[in-house]
Design a protein around this motif. Structure first.
Motif, short mmCIF file in Angstrom:
data_model
loop_
_atom_site.label_atom_id
_atom_site.label_comp_id
_atom_site.label_asym_id
_atom_site.label_seq_id
_atom_site.Cartn_x
_atom_site.Cartn_y
_atom_site.Cartn_z
N GLU A 487 41.43 9.67 36.65
CA GLU A 487 41.35 10.40 35.69
C GLU A 487 41.64 12.05 36.11
OE1 GLU A 487 37.80 10.24 33.36
OE2 GLU A 487 38.53 8.50 32.10
N VAL A 488 42.69 12.51 35.75
CA VAL A 488 43.42 13.82 36.23
C VAL A 488 42.90 14.61 35.14
CG1 VAL A 488 45.13 15.08 36.83
CG2 VAL A 488 45.07 12.66 37.44
N ASN A 489 42.10 15.58 35.42
CA ASN A 489 41.77 16.78 34.48
C ASN A 489 43.00 17.81 34.29
OD1 ASN A 489 40.70 19.65 34.04
ND2 ASN A 489 38.80 18.31 33.40
N ILE A 490 43.54 17.93 33.28
CA ILE A 490 44.52 18.57 32.84
C ILE A 490 44.19 19.97 32.90
CG2 ILE A 490 46.06 19.10 31.00
CD1 ILE A 490 45.73 16.54 29.88
N PRO A 517 41.43 21.78 26.37
CA PRO A 517 40.07 21.66 26.40
C PRO A 517 39.64 21.25 27.70
CG PRO A 517 41.12 20.31 24.57
CD PRO A 517 42.12 20.96 25.21
N GLU A 518 38.63 21.70 28.41
CA GLU A 518 38.35 21.82 29.73
C GLU A 518 37.96 20.10 30.10
OE1 GLU A 518 35.73 25.71 30.25
OE2 GLU A 518 34.80 24.10 30.51
N GLY A 547 58.82 39.56 28.70
CA GLY A 547 57.94 39.83 27.71
C GLY A 547 57.51 38.70 26.83
N GLU A 548 58.01 37.44 27.01
CA GLU A 548 57.79 36.57 26.01
C GLU A 548 56.56 35.52 26.30
OE1 GLU A 548 61.22 33.98 25.73
OE2 GLU A 548 62.36 35.50 24.21
N GLU A 549 56.14 34.63 25.32
CA GLU A 549 54.98 34.06 25.31
C GLU A 549 55.32 32.58 25.78
OE1 GLU A 549 50.91 34.37 23.30
OE2 GLU A 549 52.35 33.15 22.23
N ILE A 550 54.40 31.82 26.76
CA ILE A 550 54.60 30.37 26.90
C ILE A 550 53.48 29.71 26.33
CG2 ILE A 550 54.84 28.50 28.42
CD1 ILE A 550 56.41 30.64 30.24
N LYS A 551 53.62 28.66 25.57
CA LYS A 551 52.43 28.11 24.85
C LYS A 551 52.17 26.57 25.64
CE LYS A 551 52.32 30.21 20.29
NZ LYS A 551 52.39 30.08 18.84
N VAL A 552 50.90 26.34 26.27
CA VAL A 552 50.60 25.24 26.72
C VAL A 552 49.25 24.60 25.92
CG1 VAL A 552 49.96 24.19 28.77
CG2 VAL A 552 51.60 25.95 28.94
N PHE A 553 49.74 23.32 25.55
CA PHE A 553 48.47 22.84 24.59
C PHE A 553 48.46 21.36 24.91
CE2 PHE A 553 50.78 21.71 21.12
CZ PHE A 553 52.12 22.71 21.06
N VAL A 554 47.44 20.59 24.41
CA VAL A 554 47.20 19.32 24.31
C VAL A 554 47.27 18.62 22.83
CG1 VAL A 554 45.65 17.35 24.84
CG2 VAL A 554 46.21 19.06 26.45
N GLU A 555 47.86 17.65 22.62
CA GLU A 555 48.11 16.86 21.47
C GLU A 555 47.43 15.55 21.72
OE1 GLU A 555 51.71 16.89 19.89
OE2 GLU A 555 51.95 18.92 19.10
N GLU A 556 46.56 14.92 20.81
CA GLU A 556 45.73 13.76 21.32
C GLU A 556 45.91 12.89 20.03
OE1 GLU A 556 41.74 12.51 23.66
OE2 GLU A 556 42.18 14.63 23.10
N GLU A 559 46.20 6.48 20.64
CA GLU A 559 46.87 5.76 21.50
C GLU A 559 47.24 6.65 22.71
OE1 GLU A 559 46.91 4.09 17.87
OE2 GLU A 559 48.07 6.05 18.46
N SER A 560 47.22 7.89 22.85
CA SER A 560 47.81 8.66 23.74
C SER A 560 47.39 10.09 23.78
CB SER A 560 49.39 8.59 23.60
OG SER A 560 49.86 9.44 22.50
N VAL A 561 47.86 10.83 25.01
CA VAL A 561 47.43 12.09 25.14
C VAL A 561 48.62 12.83 25.54
CG1 VAL A 561 46.14 13.82 26.57
CG2 VAL A 561 45.15 11.86 25.97
N SER A 562 48.93 13.95 25.12
CA SER A 562 50.31 14.88 25.42
C SER A 562 49.98 16.31 25.94
CB SER A 562 51.45 14.73 24.08
OG SER A 562 51.76 13.62 23.64
N LEU A 563 50.61 16.49 27.19
CA LEU A 563 50.57 17.74 27.32
C LEU A 563 51.97 18.60 26.95
CD1 LEU A 563 49.52 20.54 28.94
CD2 LEU A 563 50.62 19.41 30.91
N VAL A 564 51.72 19.60 26.16
CA VAL A 564 52.83 20.15 25.43
C VAL A 564 53.19 21.53 26.08
CG1 VAL A 564 54.07 20.97 23.27
CG2 VAL A 564 52.25 18.97 23.42
N ILE A 565 54.45 21.86 26.62
CA ILE A 565 54.70 23.04 27.20
C ILE A 565 55.91 23.56 26.42
CG2 ILE A 565 55.48 24.22 29.18
CD1 ILE A 565 54.07 22.08 30.75
N SER A 566 55.82 24.82 25.58
CA SER A 566 56.68 25.38 24.82
C SER A 566 57.21 26.87 24.93
CB SER A 566 56.08 25.37 23.26
OG SER A 566 57.07 25.71 22.31
N ASP A 567 58.23 27.21 25.15
CA ASP A 567 58.67 28.43 25.39
C ASP A 567 59.70 28.80 24.16
OD1 ASP A 567 60.93 26.85 27.34
OD2 ASP A 567 61.78 28.08 25.99
N LYS A 568 59.83 30.30 24.23
CA LYS A 568 60.85 30.85 23.28
C LYS A 568 62.21 31.37 23.75
CE LYS A 568 57.99 30.06 19.77
NZ LYS A 568 58.29 29.03 18.46
#
Length: 634
Positions: A487-490, A517-518, A547-556, A559-568
């Motif tokens: 189990e890897v803590n994201i 989430p922690e 100067g832009e923002e990168i978003k990193v979040f989790v979708e659950e 059946e699955s867990v997704s790490l989402v990395i989004s840039d502009k």
């Protein structure tokens, strides 16, 4: 020491007048270049064309060695055609400077020597020869061939006296001081620095004054004379400010940080060290940034602020290894591929031998059975045995075919990686290659060669330690069955990865908005997961605008867990997305600040993630950014 300003200042003093003053931006370079190109167009066969080409080349003295070399070669061709030894010599000087800036010391020294040969054939000796002498001294100093460097320093003094050139004298004395400084002869070095300062002050040679003051401050710190050092560095900082010499200011602020740390004035040490860091965002001197982070680490450790000390030491280590890491990973990947290939070849050979042996054994048994029994029953039994054996052999044959396919696939991977490695291997071995060439051409003696090689011990130890760590990782990747799922803590792994890119984020003024989430975890192999996250974060930074923002979040889901990395950032076309993970295509695109890549990061990431039971997909539109989904089953 003055070499921190590079060899370009010698050219500015003696060869190029009026082109550079303080901070030069790309726009000014292009404007000056256009003006000089007009001279070339209007007088294509005139001597002014040669000088124009020389001045164009030196516009790129500090920021573009390829362009510097390009215009140097153009100048050399034209100067040969017009039979102008002065400009032939200056062309070799330009090309040598380009090689020096790329840390290719042997060709640099060869071109400088060719320049000297041509310029010394002119009577009277031209003043530009003083700069070439200085560049040769600098090159020998980098090669730790101090004896040869000192010979050219004396030639520089003699020529400066003949030409009645006081700035040449000041530079020559500075050169001698640096050579002595590097050999630990600090008192003698200080004597020559003082001679240089006396001449520079009398004639108000500002740049030489700034550099010599810094050198004397540097020596004073090494001798434990912090108050004297502060006075010298203050003078260097003052003059560098007047000249708008950003690099000089950065080094002065860094040295102030060292000195106040030495005096245990921690508050001032932090202020000045941070000033060096902030200024360096614009100048992007990685070597200096590495030293700044190391100083921060030492300061906070002395204050027992171990969290901060650890953080800055990690930044220091990340920058120190950044030049080698990609090259090492590719090299180890290739080496381990070869090990796997050899193993498969051995197994294939063993299976073929077993197959032949089994066939011969069965044939002998059939013949003996028929001869001895002559009976149908025994023949049937043996035939049944042969069928069973054939079934076993069929399975073995399938295994061999599968191994051959795997061998072929790995050979293809190896060939692709070698195509990348063939380029990346050049940088780490350039210095050793330079030394060997100098030895074989009798430029240096065997004794000097042995003395020079001692300076590489620390570099080799560092390379060995880092390579050992990557070998362990690579071995685990190729023998994946032995990797244990966990189990890897994201959140924890993300924090570690983002910390590695802190200086890049600061440089591009990017912000990472992390909503993870922690307690969010994925069940997978840790090493491939971390590699995937590093590549995705690195790409998001690479293709994001300042100067832009990168978003990193989790979708659950259930059946699955997704790490989402989004840039502009710059985004991708549908065709680019379709070929993104294609093993047969090398997709490499420059980042928003011209960052380069090898073109294999995402393909390797996709392969690793897939092998570990996960998936990787991308969504993107040109000009609107990209979003990557790293998904694992629960």
């Amino acid at each position: 020491m003055y070499l921190k300003w590079g060899i370009g200042w010698l050219v500015l003093i003696f060869c190029v007048s009026g082109l550079w003053g303080g901070e030069v931006c790309a726009k000014n370079i292009e404007e000056e270049k256009d003006s000089l190109l007009n001279i070339i167009r209007n007088s294509p066969h005139d001597t002014s064309t040669l000088r124009a080409y020389y001045n164009i080349a030196n516009l790129y003295l500090f920021n573009n060695p390829d362009s510097l070399k390009h215009y140097g070669e153009k100048l050399l061709t034209l100067a040969k055609k017009q039979q102008k030894p002065l400009y032939q010599g200056l062309a070799h000087q330009v090309i040598g400077s380009a090689f020096f800036n790329q840390n290719e010391l042997t060709p640099a020294l060869q071109h400088f020597m060719e320049s000297v040969s041509l310029l010394e054939s002119i009577s009277p000796l031209p003043k530009e020869l003083i700069a070439v002498y200085g560049q040769i001294i600098t090159t020998y100093a980098e090669l730790t061939d101090y004896k040869s460097g000192m010979e050219f320093a004396r030639k520089c003094i003699t020529l400066s006296e003949q030409r009645k050139n006081p700035e040449g004298m000041a530079v020559a004395y500075n050169n001698i001081g640096d050579l002595l400084d590097k050999q630990g002869e600090y008192d003698k070095a200080m004597t020559y620095y003082q001679k240089s300062m006396e001449i520079a002050t009398q004639n108000q040679f500002k740049l030489t004054m700034a550099i010599t003051n810094y050198n004397m401050g540097y020596i004073s710190r090494l001798k434990g004379e912090a108050d004297n050092a502060l006075r010298y560095i203050y003078q260097s900082r003052k003059i560098s400010g007047e000249l708008n010499d950003i690099e000089g200011l950065i080094y002065c602020y860094h040295e102030f940080g060292r000195l106040y740390y030495m005096k245990k004035d921690i508050k001032r040490a932090i202020i000045y060290t941070d000033s060096a860091r902030i200024l360096n965002k614009k100048y992007s001197n990685k070597k200096l940034l590495k030293d700044v982070y190391l100083l921060f680490s030492d300061i906070y450790e002395s204050e027992r602020k171990y969290d901060s000390a650890y953080y800055y030491h990690k930044q220091y280590t990340a920058i120190k290894d950044s030049i080698y890491n990609e090259f090492r990973q590719k090299l180890v990947y290739s080496l381990t591929t070869n090990q796997k290939i050899q193993s498969l070849q051995q197994k294939s050979l063993e299976n073929e031998i077993k197959l032949n042996h089994q066939n011969k054994k069965n044939d002998i048994l059939i013949i003996i059975g028929i001869i001895l029994s002559g009976g149908l029953l025994f023949f049937v039994l043996l035939n049944e045995q042969k069928k069973k054996s054939n079934q076993i052999l069929s399975v073995q044959k399938q295994q061999i075919e599968q191994q051959k396919e795997e061998l072929s696939s790995m050979n293809e991977t190896k060939d692709k990686l070698f195509s990348v490695i063939s380029h990346d291997l050049r940088s780490p071995i350039n210095q050793l290659k330079s030394l060997l060439a100098l030895l074989s051409n009798n430029v240096i003696s065997k004794e000097d060669f042995m003395n020079i090689t001692q300076k590489f011990h620390t570099q080799i130890d560092t390379l060995s330690d880092s390579l050992e760590n990557i070998l362990i990782w690579a071995n685990s990747m190729f023998y994946q069955n032995h990797l244990a799922e966990e189990e890897v803590n994201i959140s924890e792994e993300l924090a570690q990865v983002i910390m590695l890119y802190d200086y890049v984020l600061s440089d591009k003024e990017l912000k990472i908005n992390m909503d993870v989430p922690e307690n969010a975890v994925v069940k997978t192999h840790r090493e491939p997961f971390v590699i995937a996250v590093r590549n995705l974060i690195s790409n998001a930074i690479k293709f994001s605008h300042k100067g832009e923002e990168i978003k990193v979040f989790v979708e659950e889901t259930e059946e699955s867990v997704s790490l989402v990395i989004s840039d502009k950032g710059i985004g991708m076309t549908p065709e680019q997305i379709q070929s993104l993970f294609n093993q047969d295509q090398k997709n490499t695109t420059l980042g928003t600040m011209k960052e380069k890549g090898s073109g294999i990061g995402l393909r390797i990431t996709h392969e690793f993630v897939t092998k570990c039971g996960g998936s990787l997909r991308a969504e993107s539109k040109p000009g609107e950014g990209s979003t990557f989904y790293l998904t694992y089953p629960k």
